[in-house]
Design an enzyme around this catalytic site. Sequence first.
Site, PDB file in Angstrom:
ATOM      1  N   LYS A 113       2.878  10.956   7.291  1.00 55.71           N
ATOM      2  CA  LYS A 113       2.150  10.701   8.537  1.00 55.71           C
ATOM      3  C   LYS A 113       2.714  11.404   9.780  1.00 55.71           C
ATOM      4  O   LYS A 113       2.351  12.520  10.092  1.00 55.71           O
ATOM      5  CB  LYS A 113       2.071   9.193   8.763  1.00 55.71           C
ATOM      6  CG  LYS A 113       1.220   8.475   7.712  1.00 55.71           C
ATOM      7  CD  LYS A 113       0.876   7.088   8.159  1.00 55.71           C
ATOM      8  CE  LYS A 113       0.216   6.236   7.083  1.00 55.71           C
ATOM      9  NZ  LYS A 113      -1.204   6.483   6.915  1.00 55.71           N
TER      10      LYS A 113
ATOM     11  N   ASP B 148       9.551   2.962   1.401  1.00 54.88           N
ATOM     12  CA  ASP B 148       8.362   3.750   1.733  1.00 54.88           C
ATOM     13  C   ASP B 148       8.153   3.630   3.243  1.00 54.88           C
ATOM     14  O   ASP B 148       7.606   2.661   3.742  1.00 54.88           O
ATOM     15  CB  ASP B 148       7.140   3.227   0.965  1.00 54.88           C
ATOM     16  CG  ASP B 148       5.883   4.027   1.314  1.00 54.88           C
ATOM     17  OD1 ASP B 148       5.917   4.793   2.296  1.00 54.88           O
ATOM     18  OD2 ASP B 148       4.870   3.864   0.616  1.00 54.88           O
TER      19      ASP B 148
ATOM     20  N   PHE C 191       0.862  -1.180   0.000  1.00 55.76           N
ATOM     21  CA  PHE C 191       0.000   0.000   0.000  1.00 55.76           C
ATOM     22  C   PHE C 191       0.896   1.227   0.000  1.00 55.76           C
ATOM     23  O   PHE C 191       1.659   1.456   0.928  1.00 55.76           O
ATOM     24  CB  PHE C 191      -0.930   0.031   1.219  1.00 55.76           C
ATOM     25  CG  PHE C 191      -1.949   1.141   1.117  1.00 55.76           C
ATOM     26  CD1 PHE C 191      -3.188   0.917   0.537  1.00 55.76           C
ATOM     27  CD2 PHE C 191      -1.648   2.427   1.543  1.00 55.76           C
ATOM     28  CE1 PHE C 191      -4.114   1.946   0.387  1.00 55.76           C
ATOM     29  CE2 PHE C 191      -2.567   3.463   1.407  1.00 55.76           C
ATOM     30  CZ  PHE C 191      -3.806   3.220   0.831  1.00 55.76           C
TER      31      PHE C 191
END
Length: 458
Positions: free
Chosen positions: A262, A233, A148
């Site tokens: 985030k 990532d 993801f």
Amino acid sequence: MNIAELFAQRERERYALNSRFLNDQMVRVLQAIGFDIGFCRGEGQYLYTRDGNRYLDLLSGYGVFAIGRNHPKLREALKSVLDTDLPNLIQMDVSTLAGILAERLLTRVPYLDKALFVNSGSETVEAAIKLARAATGRTGIVYCDHAFHGLSYGALSLNGDEIFRNGFEPLLPDCVRIPFNDLLALEKALRARTIAAFIVEPIQGKGVNMPANDYLREAAAICHRYGSLFVADEVQTGMGRTGRFLAVEHWNVEPDMVLLAKTLSGGHVPVGAVLTRRKIFHKIFDRMDRAVAHGSTFGTNDLAMAAGIATLDVLESERLVEHAARIGEHLTCKLTEMIAHHEFLHDVRGKGLMIGIEFGPPRSLKLKTAWHAIETSRKGLFCQLITIPLFKEHNILSQVASHSSHTIKLLPALVISEADCEWIVNGFASVLAGSERVPGAIWSVGKTLVGHAVRATA
Ligand SMILES: Cc1ncc(COP(=O)(O)O)c(C=O)c1O
């Protein structure tokens, strides 16, 4: 304009407003599982309802509130930006705060030299795809099953689950999917030397899938053998989540690019950062007339930069990375001890405060029948039998790690205490004990959910 007053006046209408003007399916989901209680305040690792009930938040806004909600230092930093009349986003100038944040991030990742700021995790992935293509002159990108990386088109092209891809294809060409933890498949994909980069989450968020011990280091070596870039990532795993500043540090890997978002935002101002090598960066920004070859209007906005600077400061001053390592290990051990006592509980894994709790078919016949009844109606539904009573009876907000998954993911704020860990362990123990009583309250919830599952797909 008093936003606090406006919120207080209208907060009871939130589901009606959202049903009418926003995503009504989301409202249906919340109502179906009874999560539509309407939180009114957030502080640290806790959420509060209108009547002051306290909930332990194990989602932390999908990981953005790593330093806790509404941290006073973050609030102070944002207020001071607003109160200082900073010139912000002049565009035909460069940003002081962006310079400071880049300097501080790169001090933490000293083998990389350059930073590029964007507005979200997905945008870091878009930038990584472009940088990798420009740097190598190749078009291919390799990604993993269950990966993801976000839902914009480039990032979606690297998504390893059909549930997100279906209905949106065709996606970016030349993207090659391989199994996670499969070095032979990686080498096979890279051998033709057409691949610009392998983009991988050090620990996969969807499922909390752990890399084998030598996987990331070997994968980086294979990439370099074939002239491809190794891109980590770390949008979810980065900035202390796993008990190290970067998750790749657990395996002594130095990627060519690191993607952050985030946590960097402090939860309040969207931001993403791509950290990379000078050599790669200069392949895009190689001449004066290419100074704007990639970027974004809001990329270096002062509020986002201040949020990043304040977040780094809190991580350091409160020693939250070390705390995440210590408390995460403690919580993982306590949860692992429960496996011996609960038939549905199969595995506990993770690093720091990114923890996956996996369930599976039990041994005894009676429980097995109940498991199959619920799992036949929809794979992964069993996890909802755990998250719903955790929420309703134990005031714990948690999530299933991905569609059709048997894993619940814990992604709390890095500030959680030992008392919070006890709260979590006792909550799971009580709900698991309830799940072992058939018939029982939990399985009645199951029947209702099966009804919803049938209606949802009808
Ligand atoms: C590993 C990873 N990369 C990228 C993204 C996308 O980030 P955003 O939702 O900020 O676009 C996410 C979001 O969950 C993520 O977990």
